[in-house]
Write an enzyme that holds these catalytic residues in place. Structure first.
Site, short mmCIF file in Angstrom:
data_model
loop_
_atom_site.label_atom_id
_atom_site.label_comp_id
_atom_site.label_asym_id
_atom_site.label_seq_id
_atom_site.Cartn_x
_atom_site.Cartn_y
_atom_site.Cartn_z
N LYS A 91 1.10 2.83 17.13
CA LYS A 91 1.74 1.78 16.32
C LYS A 91 1.42 1.93 14.83
CE LYS A 91 -0.24 -2.04 15.46
NZ LYS A 91 -0.58 -3.03 14.49
N ASN A 92 0.15 2.15 14.51
CA ASN A 92 -0.22 2.17 13.10
C ASN A 92 0.30 3.42 12.38
OD1 ASN A 92 -1.37 -0.32 13.26
ND2 ASN A 92 -3.48 0.41 13.42
N ARG A 109 1.75 -6.48 8.69
CA ARG A 109 0.91 -5.89 7.67
C ARG A 109 1.52 -4.58 7.13
NH1 ARG A 109 -2.96 -7.44 5.16
NH2 ARG A 109 -4.32 -5.93 4.20
N CYS A 163 -2.82 -9.51 11.42
CA CYS A 163 -3.78 -10.33 12.16
C CYS A 163 -4.77 -10.99 11.22
CB CYS A 163 -4.53 -9.45 13.17
SG CYS A 163 -3.55 -9.11 14.62
N ARG A 186 -8.80 -9.22 3.92
CA ARG A 186 -7.86 -8.12 3.80
C ARG A 186 -7.21 -8.01 2.40
NH1 ARG A 186 -5.00 -7.40 9.61
NH2 ARG A 186 -5.35 -5.23 9.13
N PRO A 187 -8.03 -7.80 1.36
CA PRO A 187 -7.48 -7.65 0.01
C PRO A 187 -6.71 -6.34 -0.14
CG PRO A 187 -9.81 -7.15 0.02
CD PRO A 187 -9.47 -7.59 1.41
N ILE A 188 -5.90 -6.22 -1.22
CA ILE A 188 -5.20 -4.95 -1.45
C ILE A 188 -5.53 -4.37 -2.83
CG2 ILE A 188 -3.32 -5.39 0.20
CD1 ILE A 188 -1.52 -5.94 -2.30
N ASP A 189 -6.73 -4.72 -3.32
CA ASP A 189 -7.12 -4.25 -4.66
C ASP A 189 -7.15 -2.72 -4.76
OD1 ASP A 189 -9.39 -4.90 -2.85
OD2 ASP A 189 -10.55 -3.86 -4.38
N GLN A 190 -7.53 -2.03 -3.69
CA GLN A 190 -7.61 -0.56 -3.76
C GLN A 190 -6.23 0.08 -3.80
OE1 GLN A 190 -10.64 1.02 -4.27
NE2 GLN A 190 -11.17 -1.14 -4.46
N ASP A 204 -10.84 -1.76 15.77
CA ASP A 204 -9.78 -2.22 16.66
C ASP A 204 -10.17 -2.13 18.14
OD1 ASP A 204 -8.22 -2.86 14.52
OD2 ASP A 204 -6.75 -1.27 14.78
N ARG A 255 2.63 -7.38 19.81
CA ARG A 255 2.79 -6.68 18.54
C ARG A 255 2.40 -5.21 18.66
NH1 ARG A 255 -0.03 -9.70 13.72
NH2 ARG A 255 0.51 -7.66 12.94
C1 UD1 Z 1 -5.76 -0.71 9.24
C2 UD1 Z 1 -5.14 -0.95 10.60
C3 UD1 Z 1 -5.99 -1.94 11.39
C4 UD1 Z 1 -7.44 -1.48 11.44
C5 UD1 Z 1 -7.97 -1.16 10.05
C6 UD1 Z 1 -9.35 -0.52 10.05
C7 UD1 Z 1 -2.78 -0.66 10.18
C8 UD1 Z 1 -1.44 -1.30 10.00
N1 UD1 Z 1 -3.81 -1.49 10.42
O1 UD1 Z 1 -5.75 -1.96 8.56
O2 UD1 Z 1 -5.44 -2.03 12.70
O3 UD1 Z 1 -8.23 -2.52 11.98
O4 UD1 Z 1 -7.09 -0.22 9.40
O5 UD1 Z 1 -9.36 0.62 10.83
O6 UD1 Z 1 -2.91 0.55 10.17
N2 UD1 Z 1 -10.27 -3.35 1.77
C9 UD1 Z 1 -10.54 -3.74 0.47
N3 UD1 Z 1 -9.58 -3.52 -0.47
C10 UD1 Z 1 -8.37 -2.94 -0.19
C11 UD1 Z 1 -8.12 -2.55 1.15
C12 UD1 Z 1 -9.09 -2.76 2.11
O7 UD1 Z 1 -11.61 -4.26 0.17
O8 UD1 Z 1 -7.55 -2.78 -1.08
C13 UD1 Z 1 -11.31 -3.56 2.82
C14 UD1 Z 1 -10.84 -4.50 3.94
O9 UD1 Z 1 -11.07 -5.84 3.61
C15 UD1 Z 1 -11.70 -4.03 5.08
C16 UD1 Z 1 -11.85 -2.52 4.83
O10 UD1 Z 1 -11.51 -2.32 3.47
O11 UD1 Z 1 -12.96 -4.60 5.00
C17 UD1 Z 1 -10.94 -1.66 5.69
O12 UD1 Z 1 -9.61 -2.11 5.61
P1 UD1 Z 1 -8.36 -1.14 5.77
O13 UD1 Z 1 -8.83 0.18 6.29
O14 UD1 Z 1 -7.58 -1.15 4.51
O15 UD1 Z 1 -7.52 -1.88 6.90
P2 UD1 Z 1 -5.96 -2.01 7.00
O16 UD1 Z 1 -5.31 -0.81 6.40
O17 UD1 Z 1 -5.55 -3.36 6.57
#
Ligand code: UD1
Length: 432
Positions: free
Chosen positions: A22-23, A94, A118, A123-127, A307, A399
């Site tokens: 799925k991912n 997501r 979920c 789950r920030p997107i700053d990176q 996961d 999902r």
């Molecule tokens: C993806 C997977 C999810 C899985 C996760 C970790 C998808 C659609 N989802 O989620 O199923 O649980 O990887 O393997 O593929 N973070 C930041 N800033 C950012 C982005 C992330 O601080 O900009 C932090 C998050 O809060 C978290 C960590 O980085 O603590 C890992 O998150 P991330 O790997 O980005 O997870 P997702 O891509 O959302």
């Protein structure tokens, strides 16, 4: 209301086929519109998150044709530059935020509603934003909850990710494919779906090296072309069935997998006393006695996946002795423990750690699924339990798991999806 009715206690045995990841599919389908030529994607899982992303790309103008249950032909040539991507579906899943990277790469402009997914933490997107900005994009958050990213011209950069993020690695990789020059992403995520997306983009003419390591190097290209591509098997679906075998003291052969992707899961199952046999594209899990405690900490790949954290907790809840599970990726991922306690589990959560005192058995209960993976874990608990359980809010489970009750029934489980009282009674009458 639709829910699962489960009569526990059967040891699961037999063979199960794993669907596409799925991912990986979310990222690949978002990237499929980066060319104006036609792309054919095979092994697409038939789950609600994927149906949603397909609808989203169709809504913004892509031509999406379903060839068979798991194969789609997509052409993104009619998508208009800068068209806002915003509707209920976009905000629900997501993976829709991957359209920021793909549209920014393709057109130099993306306007996409902020993601849902979920509720397992902040789950920030700053990176993601940091990476787009490094490539020369102006990124603004505009109300209500839209990200607008645009660039006259994307230019390559040397980007160091502050945290290992699957989503940010994928999103920045997509934009960088069309940036002028040579981009380096350091501290990149190494998950199998990052590699699958890189392979997919390379099959369209991108020049990405190093995916699967923590340094990804991308030579920007002007042009991406059509391709035919088959998505990798779903590592998490496979792992879920491996834990279902262990928790029910069963014997399941999980087919259509890449055993290498399952190593951290196989290692933990071996530690607690299961027998694991790998052969080609299959893994067999046999558990014929009460298993033993262990400790586990979730980590980015190749560590133990977050996961799979609820599924291993459910298993350890039945293993002899004290086990400790530490969640290091998301801060809010033990919500399901309250539900498990209703079944007789003895688990204390302190911050990001669960201390588990294994019990001999669970007893059936009525539970709500709090999110996708925890929902699947509660199904495993109910299958292992003595007595009947009902699991609600199964839209979360749907999902990410294709034909979950059907696959489990094929392995000998007593599980039925029902949506009214009559159906529920009929099922319970039939199996009692
Ligand atoms: C993806 C997977 C999810 C899985 C996760 C970790 C998808 C659609 N989802 O989620 O199923 O649980 O990887 O393997 O593929 N973070 C930041 N800033 C950012 C982005 C992330 O601080 O900009 C932090 C998050 O809060 C978290 C960590 O980085 O603590 C890992 O998150 P991330 O790997 O980005 O997870 P997702 O891509 O959302």
């Amino acid at each position: 209301m639709e829910h699962y009715v489960i009569k526990g206690g059967n040891a699961l045995s037999g063979e199960v086929e794993i669907a596409g990841a799925k991912n990986a599919a979310l990222a690949i389908l978002a990237a499929s519109i980066m060319t104006n030529e036609t792309v054919t994607v095979e092994n697409v899982p038939d789950v609600s998150d994927i149906r949603a992303i397909l609808k989203v790309i169709a809504t913004i103008g892509a031509h999406v044709e379903q060839i068979d249950r798991h194969t789609f032909r997509i052409n993104g040539s009619a998508i208009k530059k800068g068209e806002p991507v915003d509707n209920e579906l976009v905000r629900e899943i997501r993976g829709s935020y991957y359209l920021i990277g793909s549209l920014l790469g393709k057109y130099g402009k993306a306007a996409v509603a902020l993601p849902g997914g979920c509720n397992i933490g902040l789950r920030p997107i700053d990176q993601h934003i940091k990476g787009f900005r490094a490539l020369g994009a102006d990124v603004r958050l505009v109300s209500p909850g839209m990200v607008v990213a645009e660039a006259e011209e994307l230019t390559a950069a040397h980007i160091y990710m502050d945290v290992v993020s699957v989503g940010a690695t994928i999103n920045v990789m997509m934009a960088a494919v069309k940036a002028h020059g040579y981009t380096i992403i350091e501290n990149a995520a190494r998950e199998p779906h990052v590699v699958d997306l890189a392979n997919f983009l390379n099959s369209m003419g991108a020049k990405i090296k190093g995916a699967g390591t923590d340094v990804i190097r991308i030579r920007g290209v002007e042009y991406l072309h059509g391709t035919n591509y088959s998505i990798i098997p779903d590592q998490i679906e496979a792992g879920t069935f491996m834990f279902a075998a262990a928790a029910t003291k069963g014997d399941i052969t999980i087919k259509n997998v890449i055993p290498k992707h399952l190593e951290s899961i196989s290692a933990k199952l071996t530690e607690v006393g299961c027998q694991i046999r790998e052969s080609g594209d299959a893994v067999r899990v046999v558990a014929n006695r009460r298993l033993l405690h262990t400790n586990v900490k979730t980590l980015p790949y190749p560590g133990f996946p977050t996961d799979m954290q609820p599924q291993i907790t459910v298993l350890l809840g039945l293993c002899k002795g004290i086990s400790i599970v530490t969640e290091s990726i998301f801060e809010n991922r033990f919500k399901y423990v309250d539900e498990l306690t209703k079944m007789g589990a003895s688990i204390t959560v302190e911050g990001n750690t669960a201390i588990i005192d294994g019990v001999e058995k669970y007893t059936g209960a009525n539970m709500d699924s709090p999110d996708l993976r925890a929902g699947a874990a509660l199904v495993i608990a109910a299958l292992a339990a003595e007595g009947d359980s009902e699991i609600y809010k199964i839209h979360y489970i749907e999902r990410g798991y294709e034909d979950f009750p059907e696959k489990l029934r094929h392995l000998g489980a007593e599980i039925r999806k029902v949506d009214d009282e009559n159906q529920r009674r009929r099922f319970q009458y039939r199996i009692s």
